[in-house]
Design an enzyme around this catalytic site. Structure first.
Site, mmCIF file in Angstrom:
data_model
loop_
_atom_site.group_PDB
_atom_site.id
_atom_site.type_symbol
_atom_site.label_atom_id
_atom_site.label_comp_id
_atom_site.label_asym_id
_atom_site.label_seq_id
_atom_site.Cartn_x
_atom_site.Cartn_y
_atom_site.Cartn_z
ATOM 1 N N THR A 14 39.662 43.566 47.163
ATOM 2 C CA THR A 14 38.645 43.844 46.147
ATOM 3 C C THR A 14 37.255 43.466 46.621
ATOM 4 O O THR A 14 36.269 44.092 46.231
ATOM 5 C CB THR A 14 38.985 43.091 44.850
ATOM 6 O OG1 THR A 14 40.301 43.455 44.421
ATOM 7 C CG2 THR A 14 38.011 43.418 43.736
ATOM 8 N N TYR A 27 39.112 50.970 40.600
ATOM 9 C CA TYR A 27 38.366 50.872 41.853
ATOM 10 C C TYR A 27 39.317 51.100 43.021
ATOM 11 O O TYR A 27 40.541 51.096 42.865
ATOM 12 C CB TYR A 27 37.677 49.514 41.986
ATOM 13 C CG TYR A 27 38.617 48.349 42.184
ATOM 14 C CD1 TYR A 27 38.930 47.885 43.458
ATOM 15 C CD2 TYR A 27 39.217 47.722 41.091
ATOM 16 C CE1 TYR A 27 39.805 46.827 43.651
ATOM 17 C CE2 TYR A 27 40.093 46.658 41.268
ATOM 18 C CZ TYR A 27 40.385 46.218 42.547
ATOM 19 O OH TYR A 27 41.257 45.188 42.724
ATOM 20 N N THR A 93 43.245 39.474 46.648
ATOM 21 C CA THR A 93 43.696 38.262 45.967
ATOM 22 C C THR A 93 45.179 38.272 45.604
ATOM 23 O O THR A 93 45.762 37.211 45.395
ATOM 24 C CB THR A 93 42.881 38.035 44.683
ATOM 25 O OG1 THR A 93 43.005 39.175 43.823
ATOM 26 C CG2 THR A 93 41.415 37.802 45.012
ATOM 27 N N ASP A 94 45.807 39.445 45.559
ATOM 28 C CA ASP A 94 47.195 39.503 45.084
ATOM 29 C C ASP A 94 48.150 38.698 45.949
ATOM 30 O O ASP A 94 49.078 38.063 45.436
ATOM 31 C CB ASP A 94 47.671 40.957 45.014
ATOM 32 C CG ASP A 94 47.112 41.697 43.812
ATOM 33 O OD1 ASP A 94 46.485 41.046 42.950
ATOM 34 O OD2 ASP A 94 47.289 42.930 43.739
ATOM 35 N N LYS A 166 47.453 32.465 42.583
ATOM 36 C CA LYS A 166 46.711 33.307 41.648
ATOM 37 C C LYS A 166 47.387 33.199 40.296
ATOM 38 O O LYS A 166 48.545 33.575 40.139
ATOM 39 C CB LYS A 166 46.684 34.753 42.138
ATOM 40 C CG LYS A 166 45.812 35.673 41.282
ATOM 41 C CD LYS A 166 45.755 37.081 41.857
ATOM 42 C CE LYS A 166 44.850 37.969 41.005
ATOM 43 N NZ LYS A 166 44.770 39.351 41.553
ATOM 44 N N GLU A 284 70.014 20.924 36.205
ATOM 45 C CA GLU A 284 70.892 21.769 35.396
ATOM 46 C C GLU A 284 71.894 22.532 36.261
ATOM 47 O O GLU A 284 72.946 22.950 35.775
ATOM 48 C CB GLU A 284 70.060 22.763 34.588
ATOM 49 C CG GLU A 284 69.237 22.158 33.475
ATOM 50 C CD GLU A 284 68.553 23.237 32.654
ATOM 51 O OE1 GLU A 284 69.158 23.715 31.673
ATOM 52 O OE2 GLU A 284 67.418 23.604 33.015
#
Length: 327
Positions: A14, A27, A93-94, A166, A284
């Site tokens: 981005t 975009y 950023t992903d 993120k 658990e």
């Protein structure tokens, strides 16, 4: 005295994206090349020299082995170059947390390596890209940034690769850290570390592999069956990471299928689909009985990267894998 020189490695994302509209949402990532990024960086007046190389021009959802291999090679070259004082990687950023963690585990801590990106494209109203680039350059030029491992500079905060994630789909403050929050506050003109470097002089924790083995992530949900486990095994997975419920739990049938996978020599790590928190052993789920590994503070994405590195290094027994996650 010559100015410190920062090498910028551009991969797209981005921060290099354009929308054609100051207020639109849609975009295209990776439209601005390293030449334009360098021109803008040099115009910021930060008092440092910059050079750049284009590694890719893609959204980070498409980052893979070819880009990781190139980034590792370029970072290694920069670390060995006396004329380079630090590296900045512009990245979508992903998957920034995955790239940062992979490089963090496989590079020494002798010079700063800083990832940055943007949550808004370059031509959007309120774009954060150039500010994030300025802060990343500030961090990379700081001698106090060495010895901290790979860093991520986003939203006027600096995070260690081990902690960063993120945590939101939009907004300039989308990144968070766990178990530590940010380790520094940064602006284009200032940088304040919250503690001393903890990894000074540390060598790479893993050798760079020739390839990464297949490790699949399985997302747990209520009433799910074992089909996704069987599909991963049929696809040839060497390891499976469970993005589990709560403390890494799953329906009994899924746990039993994963236990069968362990019996076949497939490494299984339990992590959590929740945003943050510890996954501890034998809370658990009876990890000792099933032969599972508890991911502790690592989320599913980083658990996958670490398991791939361990398997590529020839480490496959659950006890040794668990010891690495514990540390």
């Amino acid at each position: 005295m010559a100015q410190p020189c920062i090498r910028i490695l551009a991969t797209g994302g981005t921060i290099a994206g354009t929308s054609g509209s100051a207020t639109g949402k849609a975009y295209r990532a990776g439209q601005i090349g390293i030449g334009a990024l360098l021109e803008e960086a040099r115009a910021l007046g930060l008092g440092m020299a910059c050079e750049g190389r284009q590694i890719a021009a893609i959204g980070s959802q498409d980052i893979g082995w070819a880009e990781w291999d190139a980034l590792h090679r370029e970072c290694s070259e920069a670390l060995a170059d006396e004329g380079i004082c630090g590296v900045v990687i512009t990245h979508g950023t992903d998957t920034a947390e995955e790239t940062a963690f992979l490089l963090d585990r496989t590079l020494p801590t002798s010079k700063p390596i800083v990832l940055t990106g943007a949550m808004r494209p370059a031509d959007a109203l309120g774009s954060d890209g150039m500010r994030n680039l300025a802060t990343a350059l500030r961090v990379a030029a700081d001698t106090g940034a060495a010895g901290r491992g790979v860093l991520v500079a986003m939203g006027d905060q600096v995070f260690a690769a081990r902690d960063v994630r993120k945590a939101a789909t939009q907004g300039p403050e989308a990144f968070r850290g766990y178990p530590r929050g940010s380790i520094a506050a940064v602006s284009p003109s200032s940088l304040e570390w919250f503690g001393p470097p903890a990894r000074s002089g540390e060598a790479a924790l893993f050798d760079w592999p020739a390839a990464l083995p297949r490790v699949d992530v399985i997302y747990a949900a209520a009433a799910m069956d074992r089909v996704s486990v069987d599909a991963a095994l049929a696809a040839g997975a060497n390891g499976i990471v469970l993005a589990g419920l709560g403390q890494g739990n799953a329906p009994r049938g899924v746990l039993e299928a994963l236990g069968e996978a362990v019996a076949r020599g497939v490494a299984v790590v339990r992590s959590s689909r929740t945003d943050q928190g510890q996954v501890d052993r034998n809370v658990e789920v009876d990890d000792d009985d099933y032969g599972f590994v508890a991911a502790r503070a690592l989320n599913p994405a980083k658990s996958r990267i670490l398991l791939q590195l361990l398997l590529a290094s020839g480490v496959s027994d659950p006890a040794s894998i668990q010891a690495t996650y514990d540390n």
